[in-house]
Design an enzyme around this catalytic site. Structure first.
Site, PDB file in Angstrom:
ATOM      1  N   ALA A  12       4.053 -11.414  71.868  1.00  0.00           N
ATOM      2  CA  ALA A  12       4.441 -12.376  71.032  1.00  0.00           C
ATOM      3  C   ALA A  12       5.507 -12.559  70.368  1.00  0.00           C
ATOM      4  CB  ALA A  12       3.232 -12.582  69.812  1.00  0.00           C
ATOM      5  N   GLU A  36       8.686  -5.842  80.056  1.00  0.00           N
ATOM      6  CA  GLU A  36       7.316  -5.649  79.651  1.00  0.00           C
ATOM      7  C   GLU A  36       6.479  -4.507  80.494  1.00  0.00           C
ATOM      8  OE1 GLU A  36       3.538  -5.249  78.376  1.00  0.00           O
ATOM      9  OE2 GLU A  36       5.027  -6.526  77.071  1.00  0.00           O
ATOM     10  N   SER A  42       3.399 -12.781  77.193  1.00  0.00           N
ATOM     11  CA  SER A  42       2.983 -13.860  76.144  1.00  0.00           C
ATOM     12  C   SER A  42       1.652 -14.252  76.226  1.00  0.00           C
ATOM     13  CB  SER A  42       3.739 -15.185  76.429  1.00  0.00           C
ATOM     14  OG  SER A  42       5.216 -15.080  76.081  1.00  0.00           O
ATOM     15  N   CYS A  46      -5.512 -11.487  70.539  1.00  0.00           N
ATOM     16  CA  CYS A  46      -6.829 -11.791  69.650  1.00  0.00           C
ATOM     17  C   CYS A  46      -7.866 -12.172  70.828  1.00  0.00           C
ATOM     18  CB  CYS A  46      -6.464 -12.706  68.557  1.00  0.00           C
ATOM     19  SG  CYS A  46      -5.226 -12.296  67.327  1.00  0.00           S
ATOM     20  N   ASN A 310       4.906 -14.042  65.971  1.00  0.00           N
ATOM     21  CA  ASN A 310       5.638 -15.307  66.187  1.00  0.00           C
ATOM     22  C   ASN A 310       6.458 -15.596  65.166  1.00  0.00           C
ATOM     23  OD1 ASN A 310       4.488 -16.330  68.903  1.00  0.00           O
ATOM     24  ND2 ASN A 310       2.867 -15.709  67.957  1.00  0.00           N
ATOM     25  N   ARG A 447     -13.736 -21.687  38.987  1.00  0.00           N
ATOM     26  CA  ARG A 447     -14.414 -21.888  37.783  1.00  0.00           C
ATOM     27  C   ARG A 447     -14.748 -20.799  36.966  1.00  0.00           C
ATOM     28  NH1 ARG A 447     -18.891 -26.145  37.861  1.00  0.00           N
ATOM     29  NH2 ARG A 447     -19.987 -24.410  38.510  1.00  0.00           N
TER      30      ARG A 447
END
Length: 456
Positions: A12, A36, A42, A46, A310, A447
């Site tokens: 990323a 890499e 890329s 997740c 990213n 609230r």
């Protein structure tokens, strides 16, 4: 004269940096080489639990862009199975090992992006090196787990650690038909990100789904036979296991930078400024390996999320090519799910807010996701943490079903904008019976918080 940008890490942050830099400077002005050590560039980390569990069936769906596509579409030279083993920051060069050929070479750079990501947090326990014990850090890890499930067809899984990955992998193993036990050293799952009262509800929901959840029971070792794991040992029992998944979280993979003399921050990540510059000239860092600034406490934190990676990569790519962009920090917003229970959180937990010096109050409310008379409504619980003086919203946690977790984005927006619970209560949120009660659950919590402030 053409400059060279070298990127360490092909996921990323690294490839976001490379892509942004390429948008601003063409191949005649800037050569870009990315290294890499894995087999993919890329990809969505997740998505690994969902690939493992079978929700996503094609590994290619997780890969956004291959090395061939980077070369063809952006003239970016992305080299997989290449590991950078040392950095000479002063000399402007890296040493790279070709993992397939076993050869090494030095590559000079004008700018260096360190995007080495995170590494699995490990337990130095007896038997931890046995076969059948898996971390979940890279897409290669996910593929190895799937191969294990397909070839050995295990029936009993033990997940060690109850953070995000632990929960998601417990779900994945359940979907694959395994009997799953989750072992967690803390009093409740997700103890690092949820308050204990909300974490207890997560544990209850997991148990109702058939997952055995053992809390306050850390793993103390692993038993093995012929080198393969057969059980997870705790102080209280021995749990038979055909496969073990480590969900212990991660830490910044900053060893390469530290060895090169680049400073680390208080979280253990690489120290960077808002432009993503490290303490070494012409060297940048982004993603899970880089420290982030918590906007609420101003402290350095380590948060491993693709969203931050990213964004940081984009900032770095702009600045490397002469721009002046800044990364503004984080507030820890995240969502996950275990089976049909959705979990959202943002900002500070109650105890973390107190530890940071805030005088805090909190409220928790129960509501439903749709109008009370509308079919399909589901329960939802919202917790808000806020300052006693002025009611500034500091944190929120949401548990529920049917798109409940994404309501956390309203709270994240409010925290980012330094809004009070009064402001949140008065916000003009959408309403229609299929989507919300007349008072949205977030509005109800705000609230109640305002009422508590009035009573204080």
């Amino acid at each position: 004269m053409r400059e060279r940008l070298v990127v360490i890490g092909g996921d990323a942050a690294g490839m976001s940096t490379a892509s942004q830099a390429r948008r601003r400077k063409g191949p005649d002005e800037l050569e870009i080489i990315a290294f890499e050590r894995g087999r993919f560039t890329s990809y969505s980390s997740c998505g690994i639990p969902y690939l493992t569990g079978g929700t996503v069936t094609d590994v290619g769906r997780l890969v956004v862009r291959t090395p061939e596509q980077f070369a063809e579409k952006q003239s970016i030279d992305a080299r997989i199975r290449h590991e950078v083993i040392s950095v000479d920051a002063a000399g402007g060069a890296v040493t790279v090992r070709d993992l397939e050929r076993g050869t090494e070479e030095q590559v000079a750079f004008d700018h260096l992006m360190i995007a080495t990501g995170a590494v699995q947090s490990l337990l130095p326990l007896p038997g931890a090196d046995s076969e059948g014990i898996f971390g979940v850090q890279t897409l290669d890890d996910g593929i190895e787990i799937i191969r294990e499930l397909d070839e050995r067809k295990p029936s009993r899984a033990v997940v060690v650690g109850g953070g995000y990955i632990g929960l998601e992998m417990a779900e994945a193993m359940t979907l694959r038909g395994l009997h799953v036990t989750l072992v967690e050293s803390a009093a409740q799952p997700m103890s690092a990100t949820l308050d204990s009262d909300m974490g207890a509800l997560v544990a209850d929901a997991m148990r109702s789904m058939g997952i055995d959840v053992l809390t306050e029971e850390p793993a103390s070792g692993f038993e093995a036979s012929s080198g393969r794991v057969t059980a997870v040992v705790t102080d209280d029992r021995t749990l038979p296991a055909d496969i073990v998944i480590l969900g212990l979280g991660s830490r910044p993979n900053a060893a390469l930078a530290e060895t090169a003399g680049i400073a680390l921050g208080e979280s253990g990540g690489i120290r960077v400024n808002e432009r993503m510059e490290t303490t070494a000239e012409r060297v940048w860092a982004a993603g899970d390996c880089a420290e982030k600034r918590d906007r609420l406490t101003s402290k350095g934190v380590s948060i491993a999320l693709g969203t931050h990676a990213n964004k940081e990569g984009r900032v770095a790519g702009i600045n490397i090519t002469g721009g002046n962009e800044h990364f503004p920090g984080v507030i820890g917003t995240a969502v996950t799910k275990v089976c049909d229970l959705e979990i959202g959180r943002t900002g500070l937990k109650e105890d973390k807010a107190e530890a940071a010096g805030f005088d805090v109050m909190s409220v928790t409310v129960d509501s439903v996701t749709r109008a009370g008379y509308f079919p399909g409504k589901e329960p939802i619980k919202v917790k808000m943490i806020f300052e006693r003086d002025g009611g500034r919203l500091l944190g929120a946690q949401i548990l529920g079903r049917e798109s409940a977790a994404k309501r956390i984005d309203v709270c994240a927006t409010a925290i980012w904008s330094e809004m009070s619970v009064q402001d949140v209560m008065e916000m003009d949120l959408s309403y229609a019976p299929p989507f919300s009660p007349l008072w949205d659950p977030v509005s109800i919590a705000a609230r109640k918080a305002v009422e508590r402030l009035g009573d204080a």
